[in-house]
Structure formats: C-alpha cells, structure tokens
Scaffold this motif. Structure first.
Motif, PDB file in Angstrom:
ATOM      1  N   ILE A  13       0.841  -1.204   0.000  1.00  0.00           N
ATOM      2  CA  ILE A  13       0.000   0.000   0.000  1.00  0.00           C
ATOM      3  C   ILE A  13       0.873   1.249   0.000  1.00  0.00           C
ATOM      4  N   ILE A  17       1.131   4.153  -2.866  1.00  0.00           N
ATOM      5  CA  ILE A  17       0.893   5.570  -2.569  1.00  0.00           C
ATOM      6  C   ILE A  17       2.074   6.407  -3.043  1.00  0.00           C
ATOM      7  N   ALA A  99      -6.795   4.784  -5.688  1.00  0.00           N
ATOM      8  CA  ALA A  99      -6.927   4.087  -4.400  1.00  0.00           C
ATOM      9  C   ALA A  99      -7.428   2.663  -4.609  1.00  0.00           C
ATOM     10  N   ALA A 103      -5.404  -0.735  -3.648  1.00  0.00           N
ATOM     11  CA  ALA A 103      -6.034  -1.732  -2.774  1.00  0.00           C
ATOM     12  C   ALA A 103      -6.094  -3.088  -3.457  1.00  0.00           C
ATOM     13  N   ILE A 114      -6.836   4.299   2.084  1.00  0.00           N
ATOM     14  CA  ILE A 114      -5.932   4.637   0.980  1.00  0.00           C
ATOM     15  C   ILE A 114      -6.422   5.900   0.286  1.00  0.00           C
TER      16      ILE A 114
END
Length: 140
Positions: A13, A17, A99, A103, A114
């Motif tokens: 994750i 990002i 996001a 995920a 997220i």
C-alpha cells in the motif's frame, strides 16, 4: 504468519501511494494553474482545507467543507468549473480510481484509508503549489 502478511500488505500500500505521488502533484497543479476557476484564494484558506482532511476519516467531510466554502464566497470559484468542483471531481474519480488500484494490487480491504491518504497528499501538494502561485511564480 498473519502478522507478516499484514506487514507485506501495508508495504505494498505504501509503495503504491508513493508511486502515485507524481500523478497527485500533477493533478492538483493542473487544477490550481487554471486561475480562471477561482478567485483570490489565500494560502490560509487552502491550509484550512488541509486541516479538515487531517482531522477526519471521511472524504465526504472534505467535499462537504469545499461546498461550504463555495457557498461562503467566490474565492474557491463558482459552479461546475470552480476549483472546488475540480478538487471534488479529482477525489471522486482520479484519486478514487488510484486508491482502488492500490487496494486491489495489495489485496487490501480498506480502500477508504488509501483514498484518504491520497487525498491528504493531493491537498498538501496543492497548498505548496498555491504558495508558489501566489508568492513565487513571478519572482523566479
């Protein structure tokens, strides 16, 4: 074993990002570079939006704050072409899609966390760019 899998998921994750940061910066800069979409927006007003994002776990609260600001005065712009509408649109589409992708790749269930982190970063980069637009752009 479960703890190790959770750590791996969190690392994926965070990597996703970080990989999205260039997109976030570009998207918010594009919105802020369209000066006709907003009025004399001050850095402090954008920072207030950033503070709201830091104190909630809901992107709906962030969007609600933006709509409230549009109702207060014209600094955020008016109508569907306003800066506020562009930010809301980015949250609802581009940022949400990113996001979901992060995920999915990380096999994470909590897309909202997220989405919120990406939104916070997007707004933070926006605050920096607005500072540049207001105080640095013509001095470079």
């Amino acid at each position: 074993m479960s703890n190790l899998l959770e750590q791996q998921k969190q690392l994926k994750i965070q990597k996703g990002i970080r990989q999205a940061e260039d997109m976030l910066v570009t998207w918010v800069q594009d919105a802020l570079d369209d000066k006709k979409s907003y009025g004399d927006l001050e850095e402090s007003q954008f920072r207030n939006l950033l503070r709201v994002s830091d104190t909630t776990e809901s992107t709906e609260v962030i969007k609600n704050f933006l709509r409230y600001q549009v109702g207060r005065d014209k600094k955020w712009g008016r109508g569907k072409d306003s800066l506020a509408a562009k930010i809301i649109q980015d949250i609802e589409t581009r940022i949400k899609e990113r996001a979901n992708k992060i995920a999915q790749e990380a096999k994470a269930e909590d897309v909202n966390a997220i989405l919120l982190e990406l939104t916070r970063r997007y707004l933070g980069y926006g605050a920096r760019h607005l500072k540049y637009k207001r105080d640095g752009e013509f001095n470079v």
